[in-house]
Structures are given as C-alpha cells and as structure tokens.
Design a protein around this motif. Structure first.
Motif, PDB file in Angstrom:
ATOM      1  N   THR A   1       0.837  -1.205   0.000  1.00  0.00           N
ATOM      2  CA  THR A   1       0.000   0.000   0.000  1.00  0.00           C
ATOM      3  C   THR A   1       0.873   1.257   0.000  1.00  0.00           C
TER       4      THR A   1
ATOM      5  N   GLN B   1      -7.581   0.065  -0.360  1.00  0.00           N
ATOM      6  CA  GLN B   1      -7.731  -1.160   0.429  1.00  0.00           C
ATOM      7  C   GLN B   1      -8.971  -1.079   1.325  1.00  0.00           C
TER       8      GLN B   1
ATOM      9  N   ASP C   1      -5.925  -1.748  -4.934  1.00  0.00           N
ATOM     10  CA  ASP C   1      -5.382  -2.250  -3.675  1.00  0.00           C
ATOM     11  C   ASP C   1      -6.356  -3.251  -3.054  1.00  0.00           C
ATOM     12  N   GLU C   2      -6.079  -4.500  -3.211  1.00  0.00           N
ATOM     13  CA  GLU C   2      -6.878  -5.610  -2.679  1.00  0.00           C
ATOM     14  C   GLU C   2      -8.363  -5.516  -3.041  1.00  0.00           C
TER      15      GLU C   2
HETATM   16 MG   LIG Z   1      -2.009  -2.734   2.169  1.00  0.00          MG
END
Ligand SMILES: [Mg+2]
Ligand SMILES: Nc1ncnc2c1ncn2[C@@H]1O[C@H](COP(=O)(O)OP(=O)(O)OP(=O)(O)O)[C@@H](O)[C@H]1O
Lengths: 250, 339
Positions: A41, A83, A174-175
């Motif tokens: 991140t 995220q 991000d994810e």
């Molecule tokens: Mg992360």
C-alpha cells in the motif's frame, strides 16, 4: 507504462520500502504480492502522490511524476482504488461515478452557478457517461442509493466504476477482492479482466493467490520493503525465496 | 405553503424528474416570498422578514462551506461585518453610491478570503475551527478599535439607503423586496452550484478528500474558491444590512453571531439551501420569544444544537421531508385501496 526507480520510504525509524525498482508493462495485469506490512500500500501511496518518497523516482510513460500532486494524476491517466474502500458515502452511487468524470469536464464555479448553456450540456454528458459505467459494473439498479448503504461487495464495484469514469491508462487496485465472498471474487476477477481487455494496464495488490495466479501475467513480490522476486505466475510459484517468505510468515 | 410542498413532493416521486421538481419548488418558494407581505399587518413582521432574508443569505453562504465542502468557519460574522463596514465607510466618508460600495465591499471581502484561505484551509478539524475563530476575533477588534474609520464601539450612523433612480429603499416594503430579490438570487445560484460538478466535488471532499484528489479534484484550490464565494455573499449581506439599517456597530459582528450562523446551518440542515432558510428563520424569530431569558438565550441554542445532532442530524429540513414522505405514502396507500 509505469517505472519505479530506487524507491525508498522511511517512516521515522521504520524502512517501509528499500530501493524498490520495478517496471509495469503497458497492457499487462501486474500483481504485487507480499505478506502483511510488506509495503504494498505504501508503494501505491507513493506512486499516487499521497506520500512523498524518501528517495527514488516514479515515471508514468517516461514522464517523471515523482513531484506531481495527487490531483494532477487522474488527468494523466493514473487512478487507483483503496484497500479500505473510500467512497463518497453521503452521495448517491450515480453521483460517486459522476465525480469520477471530474477531469472529463471543466465548468467552473461561475458557469455552474449561472447554469450557462455549455455547463448544461456538460452535465448531460457527465450523467450519460456515469450511467454507462454503472452498467459496465452492474450497478445500474443502485444508481439512486446512498453509497453508504451499499453492501460491501458493491462498494468495491462502485470504486472501480468511479475510477473507470476517469478513462484511465493505468489503474492501481489495492486488494479489490478483500472481504468478498467466492462468488463476488469471481465477479471481480471477471470485471478486472474486462477492464484489461479494454486496453487499460492494471496493477493489482492482492492476497487471494488463486485470483493473482489466474489473471496476472506478471508478478512482483515484496517482502519487508524489498523486492524479493518478479516473474510469471509459474516462476513465482516455484521460486524458493518466495516460498520461504510465505512459509516463514505463515 | 406546506400543503403545496407535500402535494408537490408526492407528484414528484411518481412522475417528475429531479430537476423539474427543484424548479417547481423554487417557483413556489419565490411566489410565497412575493405575496407574503400582502397578508401581514403592520411593519413589525415585515421588518423581521427583512432580517430573515439577510440571515438566509448568510446561512446559505456558510452552508456552501460547512454543509457542502465540510469545512468549518467560526469567524464568518467577520465577512458580514467587513461588508457592512466597507460599504458604510465608503458611502458616509467618501460619498460613494451604495451600489458601487456594495460591489467594492464584496470584492474586498473576496480578495481577503482568497488570500487567507490558502494558509487557513490547509488546516483541518479543530485547527481550522481555531484559525477561523482567531480571524473573527481579529476582525472584531479592528472594527472596535479603528475608531477614526469605523466609529468604534459607538458605531457608524447616517449610512445612506440604496437607491435606483428615484426609488429609495427606505421603508419596510421596499426593503423587503430589495433584500428578498437578492436572497432568492443567492439561493438560486447556490442551488445550481450545489447540483453541478463543483457541488459534487465539494461534497466529495467532505466525504473523502483523498479519494476526491485521486479522481482529479484540486481539493485545496476548490476549498479556497468556495471560501471566497462564501465571503463574497456574506459581505453582500453585510452591505445590504448596513444600507437598510443605516446604522452599524461592532456588536452585530462578533463571535456570538458567528456561532449563531453555524447554529442556523446545522439546525436547518447541512447541505440544504432551503434548510438554511429554515434555520435562519428560526434563529431570527426565536430571540423575539427568548427576550425574557436575556443573555441565557445562548443556552437554548446550545440545547437545540445538541438535540439536533443527536436525533435529527440532517436538520429540520430532513425532518420535514420525512413527514412529507410519510403523509405522501399514507395518501397513496389510501388512494390505492379505494381503486
Ligand atoms: Mg495494504
Ligand atoms: N503513514 C504511516 N506511518 C508510519 N508507518 C506506516 C505508515 N504507513 C505504513 N506504515 C508502515 O509501513 C509498513 C508497510 O505498510 P503497508 O501498509 O504498505 O503494508 P501492506 O503491504 O499494504 O500490508 P497489508 O497487506 O497488510 O495491507 C508497515 O510496517 C506499516 O506499519
């Protein structure tokens, strides 16, 4: 498309990233994986200008963007998701995507306040385009709902619809599958694939290995702030250093 | 008025687009504003309505900043005061035409807001509250202490009325229509702004500044711009106040009034232009009833704020909408069972 050159980030005493260099090829889906706290991140935050690196340079299509402000990147074709899904919670789903078209429109305070003809035309264009992106992500039925009231999985979809509205060259995700159930994860994989098919380069941070191995054509492994390995999914799966890092953590 | 509002809300849900509904609500509101004086006897109520108009402008101005962009200002009375004093001083000491003075007052306030906006709006939350509070206090001290210019604590009198050729705005009727014409204009422009890409970008900043910036919104510049717009509207309200009252003194532009403005916006409804009118109306009328409490009226405001934030965070306007929706669905279901 995206090139990082010796990126180091130090938080106080903690070195979150250490001399990370990498390249993302135009038209690829590149996975960035690594254990918790590896610095994935942080890497995205540096590329998108939310953090300033301690040293190193970032290039977007050969243009040095290391010192550019976050808000100037969308116009250059670089956007991201978060995220911890960052929606405009009090606004409707449609309005969220309309904000995504901010760089595709230019009316200022005066022309908006006085509803000048050009602004009315532009507003129509924004709405039309936003509706298209809702359809693209399967959120048409939610258009009028407040973003805060969306179930989590649809929130993730909305974030993607919003970034697509900026018509980017490169999306950092991000994810995107974190917190999704199996069915939603499969849908997400399909959507990411569809985005890639439309010619957009995708960089994907993800813990779901099946998803990563399935759709990425190239993978970069971070561990404790350092680049541990890079290669095709197969190469990564067989890399002893990677296996050790994951087993060591688990 | 309420009935029309309800009926309109009902029709809107079924057949009308959002934009059409907005236009109709605004037309009904305008009509109500235009005819109200004919139903009032005596000048007392008309005078109260003039104040409600001025306070509505101020609440709308603050709402653009607080309700849309999510940025607090505890010093907005200072821009109101600056508008009043620039206009008052230019007309009494330099003999300028009130209209010209109004334009200069708005411009001066806007330039000042633009300049201080860059450093101040970098701050967030409590720090922003403190900085704007400090700005308000500094301006109040300037109004009070520069006696040679402003007349100091004893005030500035003999400010001329606004004039359009032979029409002088020196009585309650003419003032009412002058103030409310401009108030309606401010409301209309603010509604337009709130429903545009700028309005959405402002709300996006309030919800997630980081995500807004990633989508290309220049949050810092936009916050300064809306702060400037807000200051310009507030200064116009100040100038109009000076020319209708013909007398101003620093007491009207202090910390207490800044807090009253915040109260108007929150009680009426953050992010609602009509809510700002409601809040302004209530906080203009209420003091008339709270006179017996003397200085303790601030306690009532405090209580109202607490109750509001706890039970009706969308303000009175959201309460009204809920009631309208409830009655609407009742009527509809009854109509359905008859058919
Ligand atoms: Mg992360
Ligand atoms: N703003 C910050 N201040 C101080 N330390 C930070 C900050 N952001 C991240 N870190 C630290 O940097 C390291 C890397 O964090 P980062 O969030 O990049 O990890 P990650 O790879 O995304 O992990 P995860 O898979 O859990 O999301 C962690 O040790 C984290 O605590």
């Amino acid at each position: 498309m995206l090139r990082l050159d010796g990126i180091t980030k130090i938080f106080g005493g903690l070195t979150a990233l250490e001399a990370v260099s990498l390249e993302v090829k135009k038209g690829s889906i590149t996975g960035v994986i690594g254990p918790n706290g590896a610095g994935k991140t942080t890497l995205f935050n540096i590329v998108t200008g939310l953090y300033t690196q301690t040293s190193g340079e970032v290039y977007l299509a050969e243009k040095n963007i290391s010192r550019l402000a976050t808000e100037s990147l969308a116009a250059l074709g670089l956007v991201r998701t978060f995220q911890n899904v960052e929606l405009f919670g009090q606004m409707t789903v449609l309005e969220n995507v309309m904000v995504g078209l901010h760089t595709k429109s230019r009316s200022g305070v005066i022309s908006c306040a006085f509803k000048l003809p050009r602004q009315i035309k532009e507003e129509k264009y924004i709405k039309e385009k936003a509706l298209n992106w809702l359809e693209f992500t399967g959120l048409t039925a939610e258009a009028g709902n407040t973003a805060n009231n969306l179930p989590f999985g649809k929130g993730r979809l909305l974030e993607i619809a919003r970034t697509m509205a900026a018509e980017p060259q490169l999306i950092l995700m991000d994810e995107p599958a974190a917190g999704l159930n199996d069915m939603e994860t499969a849908q997400m994989a399909g959507l990411i694939y569809k985005i890639w098919e439309s010619g957009i380069t995708v960089v994907l941070v993800e813990h779901n290995m099946d998803l990563v191995m399935d759709i990425c054509d190239s993978i970069i492994v971070l561990n404790l702030g350092k680049k541990l390995a890079e290669g095709t999914p197969r190469e990564i799966q067989e890399n002893p250093a990677v296996i050790a890092a994951y087993l060591g953590e688990g | 008025m309420l009935q029309l509002f309800l009926k309109n809300g009902l029709v809107a849900k079924t057949t009308m687009t959002k934009e059409k509904r907005e236009i109709i609500i605004f037309l009904i509101f305008t009509l109500a504003v235009l005819i109200t004086p004919f139903f009032l006897r005596g000048s007392y109520f008309l005078n109260v309505l003039v104040f409600i108009g001025i306070n509505t402008m101020l609440a709308v101005a603050l709402n653009l900043l607080l309700g849309y962009a999510g940025q607090i200002s505890l010093g907005h009375a200072a821009f109101f005061g600056l508008g009043a004093y620039v206009s008052g001083v230019l007309t009494t000491r330099f003999g300028l035409d009130p209209w010209l003075a109004l334009v200069i007052a708005a411009a001066v306030s806007g330039v000042l807001a633009f300049i201080i906006g860059f450093p101040i709006l970098k701050l967030k939350g409590h720090y922003l509250a403190m900085a704007t509070l400090g700005f308000g206090i500094i301006m109040f001290i300037i109004f009070n202490e520069t006696v040679a210019v402003t007349g100091g604590p004893s005030g500035l009198s003999g400010i001329p009325n606004i004039q359009i050729s032979s029409l002088i705005f020196d009585n309650d009727w003419s003032n009412y229509y002058l103030i409310w014409t401009i108030t309606l204009l401010v409301m209309l422009l603010s509604i337009n702004l709130s429903q545009s890409r700028i309005g959405r970008a402002l709300r996006a900043i309030a919800d997630s500044e980081v995500a807004a910036r990633v989508m290309g919104v220049n949050a810092r510049l936009l916050k300064v711009q809306i702060f400037t717009v807000s200051a310009v509207i507030s200064a116009m309200a100040g100038s109009l106040y000076a020319h209708t009252m013909t007398f101003i003194s620093p007491a009207s532009f202090g910390f207490n009034f800044s807090i009253e403005l915040v109260t108007m916006v929150i009680i009426g409804g953050l992010g609602s232009i009509y809510g700002s009118f409601l809040g302004a109306a209530i906080l203009t009328i209420l003091p008339e009833f709270l006179r017996i409490l003397q200085d303790f009226d601030i306690i009532v405001y405090g209580l109202m704020l607490i109750i509001m934030t706890m039970y009706l965070p969308g303000g009175l306007i959201s309460g009204l909408e809920q009631i309208a929706g409830f009655i609407g669905s009742k009527i509809k279901s009854r109509g359905g069972s008859h058919a």
